[in-house]
Scaffold this motif. Structure first.
Motif, mmCIF file in Angstrom:
data_model
loop_
_atom_site.group_PDB
_atom_site.id
_atom_site.type_symbol
_atom_site.label_atom_id
_atom_site.label_comp_id
_atom_site.label_asym_id
_atom_site.label_seq_id
_atom_site.Cartn_x
_atom_site.Cartn_y
_atom_site.Cartn_z
ATOM 1 N N TYR A 1 -22.505 -33.984 -28.754
ATOM 2 C CA TYR A 1 -23.693 -34.827 -28.674
ATOM 3 C C TYR A 1 -23.326 -36.201 -28.133
ATOM 4 C CZ TYR A 1 -26.195 -31.540 -31.603
ATOM 5 O OH TYR A 1 -26.801 -30.431 -32.086
ATOM 6 N N ILE B 1 -20.237 -31.867 -39.617
ATOM 7 C CA ILE B 1 -21.429 -31.015 -39.749
ATOM 8 C C ILE B 1 -21.304 -29.815 -38.816
ATOM 9 C CG2 ILE B 1 -22.736 -32.356 -38.020
ATOM 10 C CD1 ILE B 1 -25.246 -31.902 -39.804
ATOM 11 N N ASP C 1 -23.748 -27.195 -37.008
ATOM 12 C CA ASP C 1 -25.164 -27.042 -36.682
ATOM 13 C C ASP C 1 -25.344 -25.645 -36.066
ATOM 14 O OD1 ASP C 1 -27.797 -27.738 -36.136
ATOM 15 O OD2 ASP C 1 -27.335 -28.962 -34.405
ATOM 16 N N GLY D 1 -23.030 -24.166 -34.460
ATOM 17 C CA GLY D 1 -21.712 -23.537 -34.598
ATOM 18 C C GLY D 1 -21.054 -23.276 -33.253
ATOM 19 N N LYS E 1 -25.705 -26.596 -41.541
ATOM 20 C CA LYS E 1 -27.122 -26.242 -41.336
ATOM 21 C C LYS E 1 -27.190 -24.761 -40.987
ATOM 22 C CE LYS E 1 -28.681 -30.647 -39.297
ATOM 23 N NZ LYS E 1 -29.054 -31.253 -38.003
ATOM 24 N N VAL F 1 -29.367 -35.880 -39.350
ATOM 25 C CA VAL F 1 -28.851 -36.807 -40.363
ATOM 26 C C VAL F 1 -27.831 -37.776 -39.769
ATOM 27 C CG1 VAL F 1 -29.276 -35.293 -42.333
ATOM 28 C CG2 VAL F 1 -27.130 -35.073 -41.080
ATOM 29 N N ASP G 1 -23.538 -40.037 -36.458
ATOM 30 C CA ASP G 1 -24.181 -41.124 -35.715
ATOM 31 C C ASP G 1 -25.491 -40.728 -35.085
ATOM 32 O OD1 ASP G 1 -22.945 -39.383 -33.692
ATOM 33 O OD2 ASP G 1 -23.545 -40.949 -32.294
HETATM 34 P P1 XMP Z 1 -22.887 -27.511 -33.085
HETATM 35 O O1 XMP Z 1 -24.351 -27.316 -32.757
HETATM 36 O O2 XMP Z 1 -22.037 -27.041 -31.944
HETATM 37 O O3 XMP Z 1 -22.752 -29.067 -33.162
HETATM 38 O O4 XMP Z 1 -22.519 -26.882 -34.399
HETATM 39 C C1 XMP Z 1 -21.857 -29.707 -33.969
HETATM 40 C C2 XMP Z 1 -21.873 -31.182 -33.666
HETATM 41 O O5 XMP Z 1 -23.205 -31.630 -33.404
HETATM 42 C C3 XMP Z 1 -23.435 -32.896 -33.938
HETATM 43 N N1 XMP Z 1 -24.583 -32.806 -34.857
HETATM 44 C C4 XMP Z 1 -25.118 -33.833 -35.508
HETATM 45 N N2 XMP Z 1 -24.787 -35.132 -35.514
HETATM 46 N N3 XMP Z 1 -26.509 -35.565 -37.058
HETATM 47 C C5 XMP Z 1 -25.491 -35.988 -36.286
HETATM 48 O O6 XMP Z 1 -25.188 -37.171 -36.306
HETATM 49 C C6 XMP Z 1 -26.923 -34.274 -37.121
HETATM 50 O O7 XMP Z 1 -27.845 -33.930 -37.846
HETATM 51 C C7 XMP Z 1 -26.180 -33.368 -36.283
HETATM 52 N N4 XMP Z 1 -26.279 -32.030 -36.084
HETATM 53 C C8 XMP Z 1 -25.278 -31.737 -35.198
HETATM 54 C C9 XMP Z 1 -22.146 -33.276 -34.635
HETATM 55 O O8 XMP Z 1 -21.395 -34.084 -33.757
HETATM 56 C C10 XMP Z 1 -21.411 -31.975 -34.857
HETATM 57 O O9 XMP Z 1 -20.002 -32.101 -34.883
#
Ligand code: XMP
Length: 188
Positions: free
Chosen positions: A69, A100, A102, A104, A130, A152, A158
């Motif tokens: 991100y 986190i 998300d 994956g 999540k 979050v 961030d």
């Molecule tokens: P994936 O989707 O590949 O993403 O599992 C993992 C990374 O996504 C960012 N991420 C977040 N960052 N609040 C954040 O600040 C969130 O709710 C959130 N959801 C995903 C994060 O960098 C994570 O390592």
């Protein structure tokens, strides 16, 4: 900074308790073994600092940074290694530490890459998870909190590189996203 929050999702005290529990479990599981704890930058940096101090066996640490991100709140799907490990992980027990998980997708890519380097074992520890958003199947070995589908910030996480230094995990007010130029309130 706290005025920008809609609500606190996980308090400082709760995080501290959870980190202590995770540290105790990890210490038990790896008793008498080598352990290299790998933090995924930048989001894991606060959790990593607290977690390794809650682990009561000697550990080595290293870091990786991958692009996921930026200022946006939705994953681009593209994963790029920005910083690789300094250590040779062949034969070592690796514990990946994430802020986190998300979809994956990021971690799934990383796992495949690290497994090719032939570690002795590889496990995952995340503070936040999540599960409802998962797109890649992953076994999370140490899971702090399963949280709802909300974006979050805080405790390392961030929005637009801000809010990492909040000592708890919270949800931003929708007007903050609007101010930062997002079209819609991010879901996740
Ligand atoms: P994936 O989707 O590949 O993403 O599992 C993992 C990374 O996504 C960012 N991420 C977040 N960052 N609040 C954040 O600040 C969130 O709710 C959130 N959801 C995903 C994060 O960098 C994570 O390592």
């Amino acid at each position: 900074m706290e005025r920008d929050l809609l609500k606190i999702l996980i308090s400082t005290e709760d995080i501290q308790k959870k980190v202590k529990e995770l540290g105790e479990t990890i210490s038990r599981d790896y008793q008498g073994q080598n352990l290299l704890v790998v933090g995924i930058l930048k989001g894991s940096v606060i959790f990593m600092g607290d977690l390794i101090r809650a682990i009561k066996i000697p550990v080595q640490i290293d870091f990786m940074e991958v692009s996921s991100y930026g200022r946006s709140t939705e994953s681009s799907g593209a994963v790029r290694i920005l910083k690789d490990l300094e250590s040779n992980i062949e034969g070592k027990n690796i514990l990946i530490v994430e802020d986190i998980i998300d979809t994956g997708l990021t971690l799934s890519y990383l796992l495949d890459m690290l497994k090719a380097r032939k570690p002795g074992s590889i496990r995952i520890c995340t503070l936040l998870n999540k599960p409802s958003r998962r797109k890649a199947s992953l076994k999370v070995d140490y899971d702090g909190y399963d949280i709802p589908d909300e974006f979050v910030v805080g405790y390392g996480l961030d929005y637009g590189e801000l809010y990492r230094n909040l000592p708890f995990v919270g949800v931003l007010k929708p007007e903050i996203y609007a101010r930062c130029g997002e079209d819609t309130t991010p879901s996740k």
